[in-house]
Design a protein around this motif. Structure first.
Motif, PDB file in Angstrom:
ATOM      1  N   ALA A   5      50.078  45.850  35.495  1.00 35.98           N
ATOM      2  CA  ALA A   5      49.632  47.107  36.107  1.00 35.98           C
ATOM      3  C   ALA A   5      50.742  47.755  36.931  1.00 35.98           C
ATOM      4  O   ALA A   5      50.752  48.978  37.102  1.00 35.98           O
ATOM      5  CB  ALA A   5      48.405  46.864  36.973  1.00 35.98           C
ATOM      6  N   LYS A   6      51.676  46.975  37.408  1.00 38.00           N
ATOM      7  CA  LYS A   6      52.799  47.519  38.184  1.00 38.00           C
ATOM      8  C   LYS A   6      53.739  48.335  37.304  1.00 38.00           C
ATOM      9  O   LYS A   6      54.496  49.152  37.800  1.00 38.00           O
ATOM     10  CB  LYS A   6      53.589  46.379  38.836  1.00 38.00           C
ATOM     11  N   TYR A   7      53.698  48.117  35.993  1.00 34.28           N
ATOM     12  CA  TYR A   7      54.659  48.725  35.085  1.00 34.28           C
ATOM     13  C   TYR A   7      54.027  49.696  34.088  1.00 34.28           C
ATOM     14  O   TYR A   7      54.728  50.535  33.529  1.00 34.28           O
ATOM     15  CB  TYR A   7      55.394  47.632  34.290  1.00 34.28           C
ATOM     16  N   ALA A   8      52.731  49.584  33.839  1.00 36.20           N
ATOM     17  CA  ALA A   8      52.049  50.391  32.827  1.00 36.20           C
ATOM     18  C   ALA A   8      51.286  51.552  33.464  1.00 36.20           C
ATOM     19  O   ALA A   8      50.969  51.525  34.648  1.00 36.20           O
ATOM     20  CB  ALA A   8      51.079  49.520  32.027  1.00 36.20           C
ATOM     21  N   GLY A   9      50.980  52.536  32.633  1.00 35.57           N
ATOM     22  CA  GLY A   9      50.170  53.645  33.102  1.00 35.57           C
ATOM     23  C   GLY A   9      48.733  53.217  33.364  1.00 35.57           C
ATOM     24  O   GLY A   9      48.132  53.584  34.365  1.00 35.57           O
ATOM     25  N   LYS A  10      48.188  52.422  32.443  1.00 32.95           N
ATOM     26  CA  LYS A  10      46.798  51.978  32.565  1.00 32.95           C
ATOM     27  C   LYS A  10      46.648  50.636  31.852  1.00 32.95           C
ATOM     28  O   LYS A  10      47.255  50.411  30.812  1.00 32.95           O
ATOM     29  CB  LYS A  10      45.855  53.002  31.945  1.00 32.95           C
ATOM     30  N   ILE A  11      45.792  49.785  32.411  1.00 32.08           N
ATOM     31  CA  ILE A  11      45.446  48.509  31.788  1.00 32.08           C
ATOM     32  C   ILE A  11      43.951  48.513  31.512  1.00 32.08           C
ATOM     33  O   ILE A  11      43.153  48.776  32.416  1.00 32.08           O
ATOM     34  CB  ILE A  11      45.774  47.306  32.703  1.00 32.08           C
ATOM     35  N   ILE A  12      43.576  48.244  30.285  1.00 32.06           N
ATOM     36  CA  ILE A  12      42.173  48.034  29.938  1.00 32.06           C
ATOM     37  C   ILE A  12      42.049  46.543  29.660  1.00 32.06           C
ATOM     38  O   ILE A  12      42.633  46.021  28.708  1.00 32.06           O
ATOM     39  CB  ILE A  12      41.745  48.856  28.720  1.00 32.06           C
ATOM     40  N   ALA A  13      41.327  45.861  30.523  1.00 30.71           N
ATOM     41  CA  ALA A  13      41.194  44.409  30.453  1.00 30.71           C
ATOM     42  C   ALA A  13      39.803  44.058  29.936  1.00 30.71           C
ATOM     43  O   ALA A  13      38.805  44.441  30.539  1.00 30.71           O
ATOM     44  CB  ALA A  13      41.426  43.808  31.838  1.00 30.71           C
ATOM     45  N   LEU A  14      39.741  43.352  28.822  1.00 28.93           N
ATOM     46  CA  LEU A  14      38.456  43.021  28.198  1.00 28.93           C
ATOM     47  C   LEU A  14      38.233  41.513  28.175  1.00 28.93           C
ATOM     48  O   LEU A  14      39.153  40.741  27.909  1.00 28.93           O
ATOM     49  CB  LEU A  14      38.426  43.519  26.749  1.00 28.93           C
ATOM     50  N   ASP A  15      37.001  41.141  28.451  1.00 31.10           N
ATOM     51  CA  ASP A  15      36.601  39.746  28.295  1.00 31.10           C
ATOM     52  C   ASP A  15      35.102  39.714  28.035  1.00 31.10           C
ATOM     53  O   ASP A  15      34.376  40.598  28.494  1.00 31.10           O
ATOM     54  CB  ASP A  15      36.929  38.924  29.544  1.00 31.10           C
ATOM     55  N   GLU A  16      34.640  38.717  27.307  1.00 29.17           N
ATOM     56  CA  GLU A  16      33.215  38.629  27.027  1.00 29.17           C
ATOM     57  C   GLU A  16      32.441  37.891  28.114  1.00 29.17           C
ATOM     58  O   GLU A  16      31.218  37.865  28.097  1.00 29.17           O
ATOM     59  CB  GLU A  16      32.949  38.023  25.654  1.00 29.17           C
ATOM     60  N   ASP A  17      33.142  37.323  29.074  1.00 22.91           N
ATOM     61  CA  ASP A  17      32.485  36.627  30.181  1.00 22.91           C
ATOM     62  C   ASP A  17      32.360  37.578  31.365  1.00 22.91           C
ATOM     63  O   ASP A  17      33.345  37.920  32.014  1.00 22.91           O
ATOM     64  CB  ASP A  17      33.300  35.393  30.577  1.00 22.91           C
ATOM     65  N   LYS A  18      31.151  38.024  31.644  1.00 24.65           N
ATOM     66  CA  LYS A  18      30.934  39.034  32.687  1.00 24.65           C
ATOM     67  C   LYS A  18      31.315  38.540  34.084  1.00 24.65           C
ATOM     68  O   LYS A  18      31.520  39.347  34.982  1.00 24.65           O
ATOM     69  CB  LYS A  18      29.494  39.528  32.665  1.00 24.65           C
ATOM     70  N   ARG A  19      31.426  37.240  34.274  1.00 20.16           N
ATOM     71  CA  ARG A  19      31.812  36.728  35.593  1.00 20.16           C
ATOM     72  C   ARG A  19      33.200  37.208  36.002  1.00 20.16           C
ATOM     73  O   ARG A  19      33.483  37.349  37.189  1.00 20.16           O
ATOM     74  CB  ARG A  19      31.755  35.201  35.613  1.00 20.16           C
ATOM     75  N   PHE A  20      34.062  37.482  35.053  1.00 18.60           N
ATOM     76  CA  PHE A  20      35.395  37.973  35.386  1.00 18.60           C
ATOM     77  C   PHE A  20      35.352  39.404  35.922  1.00 18.60           C
ATOM     78  O   PHE A  20      36.254  39.828  36.639  1.00 18.60           O
ATOM     79  CB  PHE A  20      36.332  37.879  34.184  1.00 18.60           C
ATOM     80  N   GLY A  21      34.327  40.160  35.575  1.00 16.91           N
ATOM     81  CA  GLY A  21      34.183  41.523  36.084  1.00 16.91           C
ATOM     82  C   GLY A  21      34.114  41.561  37.600  1.00 16.91           C
ATOM     83  O   GLY A  21      34.693  42.440  38.238  1.00 16.91           O
ATOM     84  N   ASN A  22      33.421  40.600  38.194  1.00 21.18           N
ATOM     85  CA  ASN A  22      33.334  40.533  39.655  1.00 21.18           C
ATOM     86  C   ASN A  22      34.708  40.292  40.263  1.00 21.18           C
ATOM     87  O   ASN A  22      35.028  40.838  41.328  1.00 21.18           O
ATOM     88  CB  ASN A  22      32.377  39.420  40.092  1.00 21.18           C
ATOM     89  N   TYR A  23      35.513  39.495  39.624  1.00 13.79           N
ATOM     90  CA  TYR A  23      36.865  39.221  40.110  1.00 13.79           C
ATOM     91  C   TYR A  23      37.705  40.494  40.080  1.00 13.79           C
ATOM     92  O   TYR A  23      38.402  40.816  41.037  1.00 13.79           O
ATOM     93  CB  TYR A  23      37.502  38.123  39.262  1.00 13.79           C
ATOM     94  N   PHE A  24      37.627  41.247  38.983  1.00 15.96           N
ATOM     95  CA  PHE A  24      38.366  42.502  38.874  1.00 15.96           C
ATOM     96  C   PHE A  24      37.880  43.511  39.908  1.00 15.96           C
ATOM     97  O   PHE A  24      38.682  44.243  40.480  1.00 15.96           O
ATOM     98  CB  PHE A  24      38.236  43.080  37.462  1.00 15.96           C
ATOM     99  N   ASN A  25      36.583  43.553  40.146  1.00 20.09           N
ATOM    100  CA  ASN A  25      36.034  44.485  41.135  1.00 20.09           C
ATOM    101  C   ASN A  25      36.499  44.141  42.543  1.00 20.09           C
ATOM    102  O   ASN A  25      36.671  45.018  43.379  1.00 20.09           O
ATOM    103  CB  ASN A  25      34.512  44.515  41.073  1.00 20.09           C
ATOM    104  N   ARG A  26      36.703  42.880  42.815  1.00 24.72           N
ATOM    105  CA  ARG A  26      37.157  42.446  44.143  1.00 24.72           C
ATOM    106  C   ARG A  26      38.593  42.898  44.398  1.00 24.72           C
ATOM    107  O   ARG A  26      38.957  43.242  45.508  1.00 24.72           O
ATOM    108  CB  ARG A  26      37.058  40.929  44.255  1.00 24.72           C
ATOM    109  N   TYR A  27      39.426  42.893  43.365  1.00 28.26           N
ATOM    110  CA  TYR A  27      40.835  43.276  43.489  1.00 28.26           C
ATOM    111  C   TYR A  27      41.071  44.610  42.802  1.00 28.26           C
ATOM    112  O   TYR A  27      41.860  44.711  41.871  1.00 28.26           O
ATOM    113  CB  TYR A  27      41.737  42.193  42.891  1.00 28.26           C
ATOM    114  N   LYS A  28      40.384  45.620  43.262  1.00 26.76           N
ATOM    115  CA  LYS A  28      40.460  46.940  42.628  1.00 26.76           C
ATOM    116  C   LYS A  28      41.889  47.482  42.655  1.00 26.76           C
ATOM    117  O   LYS A  28      42.486  47.624  43.702  1.00 26.76           O
ATOM    118  CB  LYS A  28      39.532  47.913  43.330  1.00 26.76           C
ATOM    119  N   ILE A  29      42.386  47.732  41.483  1.00 26.04           N
ATOM    120  CA  ILE A  29      43.672  48.385  41.310  1.00 26.04           C
ATOM    121  C   ILE A  29      43.391  49.634  40.492  1.00 26.04           C
ATOM    122  O   ILE A  29      42.721  49.561  39.456  1.00 26.04           O
ATOM    123  CB  ILE A  29      44.677  47.452  40.595  1.00 26.04           C
ATOM    124  N   LYS A  30      43.871  50.778  40.959  1.00 21.12           N
ATOM    125  CA  LYS A  30      43.438  52.050  40.385  1.00 21.12           C
ATOM    126  C   LYS A  30      43.707  52.206  38.890  1.00 21.12           C
ATOM    127  O   LYS A  30      42.964  52.887  38.211  1.00 21.12           O
ATOM    128  CB  LYS A  30      44.036  53.223  41.157  1.00 21.12           C
TER     129      LYS A  30
END
Length: 90
Positions: A50-75
């Motif tokens: 994310a430090k180098y790219a315009g946008k990152i779309i991160a996909l996973d089928e385990d919804k528990r990882f969504g909470n982790y991404f929400n905790r470390y919100k990067i625009k």
């Protein structure tokens, strides 16, 4: 220790010298590009890229990882819940 904490702890030892990240950055110009990280887990690659790219779309089928991404919100990082037959954003 719950599943997510164990996964995060395990990832600390996966690539401690950032060889994988450095190899990507050496071979690909990510400036203003959108990167799709399929099977992103806790974002071991998504967050550093994310430090180098315009946008990152991160996909996973385990919804528990969504909470982790929400905790470390990067625009410029967006987590999506992937299914084998469709894509659903969280």
């Amino acid at each position: 220790m719950n599943y997510l904490k164990a996964f995060i702890e395990d990832m600390k030892y996966y690539d401690p010298k950032n060889n994988e990240l450095n190899e990507i950055l050496k071979n690909v110009n990510l400036k203003n590009k959108t990167v799709l990280d399929v099977g992103c887990g806790v974002g071991r690659i998504s967050f550093p890229l994310a430090k180098y790219a315009g946008k990152i779309i991160a996909l996973d089928e385990d919804k528990r990882f969504g909470n982790y991404f929400n905790r470390y919100k990067i625009k410029n990082v967006e987590f999506g819940l992937s299914k084998t037959d469709n894509l659903e954003t969280v």
